[in-house]
Write a protein that holds these residues in place. Structure first.
Motif, PDB file in Angstrom:
ATOM      1  N   ASN A   1      14.651  31.958 -22.683  1.00 39.61           N
ATOM      2  CA  ASN A   1      13.729  31.115 -21.937  1.00 39.61           C
ATOM      3  C   ASN A   1      14.153  29.657 -21.836  1.00 39.61           C
ATOM      4  OD1 ASN A   1      12.036  33.342 -21.639  1.00 39.61           O
ATOM      5  ND2 ASN A   1      10.942  32.906 -23.537  1.00 39.61           N
TER       6      ASN A   1
ATOM      7  N   THR B   1      17.972  25.350 -16.574  1.00 41.42           N
ATOM      8  CA  THR B   1      16.745  24.593 -16.347  1.00 41.42           C
ATOM      9  C   THR B   1      16.943  23.113 -16.638  1.00 41.42           C
ATOM     10  OG1 THR B   1      15.343  26.475 -16.913  1.00 41.42           O
ATOM     11  CG2 THR B   1      14.342  24.300 -17.071  1.00 41.42           C
TER      12      THR B   1
ATOM     13  N   PRO C   1      11.194  28.323 -15.549  1.00 41.49           N
ATOM     14  CA  PRO C   1      10.017  28.296 -14.672  1.00 41.49           C
ATOM     15  C   PRO C   1       8.956  29.336 -14.996  1.00 41.49           C
ATOM     16  CG  PRO C   1      12.035  28.067 -13.392  1.00 41.49           C
ATOM     17  CD  PRO C   1      12.449  28.430 -14.787  1.00 41.49           C
ATOM     18  N   ASP C   2       9.309  30.372 -15.752  1.00 46.24           N
ATOM     19  CA  ASP C   2       8.330  31.412 -16.088  1.00 46.24           C
ATOM     20  C   ASP C   2       7.897  31.372 -17.544  1.00 46.24           C
ATOM     21  OD1 ASP C   2       8.293  32.634 -13.489  1.00 46.24           O
ATOM     22  OD2 ASP C   2      10.280  33.456 -13.927  1.00 46.24           O
ATOM     23  N   ASP C   3       8.205  30.282 -18.248  1.00 45.59           N
ATOM     24  CA  ASP C   3       7.834  30.195 -19.657  1.00 45.59           C
ATOM     25  C   ASP C   3       6.307  30.197 -19.810  1.00 45.59           C
ATOM     26  OD1 ASP C   3       9.080  29.455 -22.483  1.00 45.59           O
ATOM     27  OD2 ASP C   3       7.245  28.300 -22.248  1.00 45.59           O
ATOM     28  N   ASP C   4       5.800  30.943 -20.777  1.00 42.59           N
ATOM     29  CA  ASP C   4       4.361  31.116 -20.942  1.00 42.59           C
ATOM     30  C   ASP C   4       3.641  29.813 -21.275  1.00 42.59           C
ATOM     31  OD1 ASP C   4       4.524  33.809 -20.417  1.00 42.59           O
ATOM     32  OD2 ASP C   4       4.605  34.407 -22.530  1.00 42.59           O
TER      33      ASP C   4
ATOM     34  N   ALA D   1       6.453  25.559 -17.559  1.00 43.57           N
ATOM     35  CA  ALA D   1       7.811  25.343 -17.072  1.00 43.57           C
ATOM     36  C   ALA D   1       8.305  23.954 -17.452  1.00 43.57           C
ATOM     37  CB  ALA D   1       7.834  25.515 -15.549  1.00 43.57           C
TER      38      ALA D   1
ATOM     39  N   TYR E   1       9.175  21.834 -12.810  1.00 43.96           N
ATOM     40  CA  TYR E   1       9.151  23.108 -12.082  1.00 43.96           C
ATOM     41  C   TYR E   1       7.726  23.625 -11.955  1.00 43.96           C
ATOM     42  CZ  TYR E   1      14.134  23.193 -13.279  1.00 43.96           C
ATOM     43  OH  TYR E   1      15.465  22.875 -13.431  1.00 43.96           O
TER      44      TYR E   1
ATOM     45  N   ARG F   1       5.517  27.030 -11.646  1.00 45.30           N
ATOM     46  CA  ARG F   1       5.741  28.366 -12.194  1.00 45.30           C
ATOM     47  C   ARG F   1       6.410  29.261 -11.152  1.00 45.30           C
ATOM     48  NH1 ARG F   1       4.411  31.108 -16.623  1.00 45.30           N
ATOM     49  NH2 ARG F   1       4.230  33.367 -16.501  1.00 45.30           N
ATOM     50  N   GLY F   2       7.517  29.858 -11.549  1.00 42.49           N
ATOM     51  CA  GLY F   2       8.231  30.783 -10.683  1.00 42.49           C
ATOM     52  C   GLY F   2       9.119  30.125  -9.646  1.00 42.49           C
ATOM     53  N   GLN F   3       9.155  28.776  -9.601  1.00 42.52           N
ATOM     54  CA  GLN F   3       9.963  28.079  -8.603  1.00 42.52           C
ATOM     55  C   GLN F   3      11.229  27.526  -9.241  1.00 42.52           C
ATOM     56  OE1 GLN F   3       8.989  28.115  -5.269  1.00 42.52           O
ATOM     57  NE2 GLN F   3       7.432  29.490  -6.138  1.00 42.52           N
ATOM     58  N   SER F   4      12.258  27.303  -8.447  1.00 43.00           N
ATOM     59  CA  SER F   4      13.554  26.881  -8.987  1.00 43.00           C
ATOM     60  C   SER F   4      13.890  25.428  -8.689  1.00 43.00           C
ATOM     61  CB  SER F   4      14.666  27.775  -8.412  1.00 43.00           C
ATOM     62  OG  SER F   4      14.690  27.696  -6.988  1.00 43.00           O
TER      63      SER F   4
END
Length: 306
Positions: A41, A46, A254-257, A260, A284, A286-289
């Protein structure tokens, strides 16, 4: 206007090779945590774009609130020093240690030795070693005073708590009074948050006493890391609430609980008694790069929350 950037908890990887004897005890469990979760993660994919975005904002100063390393192996502190230098000169970059930077007692001195240029106060003589009694340190930059407080103490296995300690709290109280008399906007850097609730094994042991010092002095802004989350708390004070800001891990995907990767910018202006400070969160979604501006709000000033 003076602009400060604030990032935290990059947990720089990968963990270097080590002798078996170095991985006994607490470091072993830290390695398992890295292998089991953090390695997937957290990473350069990142962190690198995030730092590029931060540097493109051309802040006047950069504050790093700890946990540059993972299990406090000696070579990790060289990686940390390289990372700090990549952000800017020691005049422009300030750091305080986190619990991972003092993971085991045998490594307590490593951050003091290898990051000394980035955590030495303006009044520290070049030939004077930095030690635990060097905290809190202060760096005066125009109308801003950056104050570095250490909560880094070695703890037992499964503990990630911190402590400022009575001696450092007393020095902090005196220092904040002097800086107020100088008419400076006081920014306190600390790894463990002095506000909020968390499990005992992750808390700031003397949080109530630290809050009392900050409330009495009425500082303008407190920055912290440790929780790997975006947060905004307050400490009640006679001159108005003190904003206490936490940022997510700068290396979190971006997907860290817990959130991001991201950082904050603080735009400081005004004068004593009439300060203004706007915070912008960047990072970031969530889910975006892509790294982008997420929110903006006033922390200090007429439009700040009370």
């Amino acid at each position: 206007m003076y602009v400060i950037a604030h990032l935290s908890d990059p947990h720089l990887g990968p963990i270097p090779e080590a002798r078996i004897s170095e991985l006994l005890g607490k470091r072993f469990f830290g390695m398992m945590n890295w292998i089991g979760a953090r390695r997937r993660n957290f990473g350069a994919s990142t962190l690198t774009p995030l730092i590029a975005d931060l540097l493109a904002q051309a802040p006047d100063h950069i504050c790093v609130t700890g946990d540059l390393v993972n299990v406090s192996l000696p070579a990790e502190f060289d990686t940390g020093a390289t990372f700090l230098a990549s952000l800017g000169t020691p005049h422009k970059v300030s750091v305080v240690p986190g619990n991972h930077d003092a993971y085991v007692r045998s490594a307590l001195a490593y951050h003091l030795e290898r990051w000394a240029p980035f955590l030495a106060g303006d009044d520290t003589h070049p030939n004077t070693p930095v030690d635990v009694d060097s905290f809190p340190y202060v760096r005066r930059r125009g109308q801003v005073a950056v104050v570095g407080v250490s909560t880094a103490i070695p703890t037992a296995v499964f503990l990630a708590s911190g402590q400022v300690g009575r001696s450092q709290r007393n020095r902090l109280s005196d220092l904040l009074d002097r800086l107020k008399a100088e008419g400076l906007f006081r920014v306190v850097m600390i790894h463990h948050p002095p506000v909020g609730e968390r499990a005992f094994h992750r808390d700031l042991r003397d949080a109530a006493q630290v809050r009392a010092v900050l409330a009495r002095a009425g500082v303008e802004l407190v920055l912290h890391g440790h929780d790997h989350r975006s947060s905004l708390g307050q400490i009640p004070a006679a001159d108005g609430p003190i904003p206490v800001v936490g940022v997510p891990s700068a290396s979190a995907g971006p997907d860290d609980d817990r959130g991001a990767g991201g950082y904050c910018l603080y735009r400081i202006s005004g004068e004593p008694g009439a300060w203004n400070c706007e915070m912008e969160r960047r990072g970031y979604r969530r889910g975006q790069s892509a790294v982008e501006s997420l929110t903006r709000q006033m922390l200090v000033g007429s439009a700040a929350p009370q």
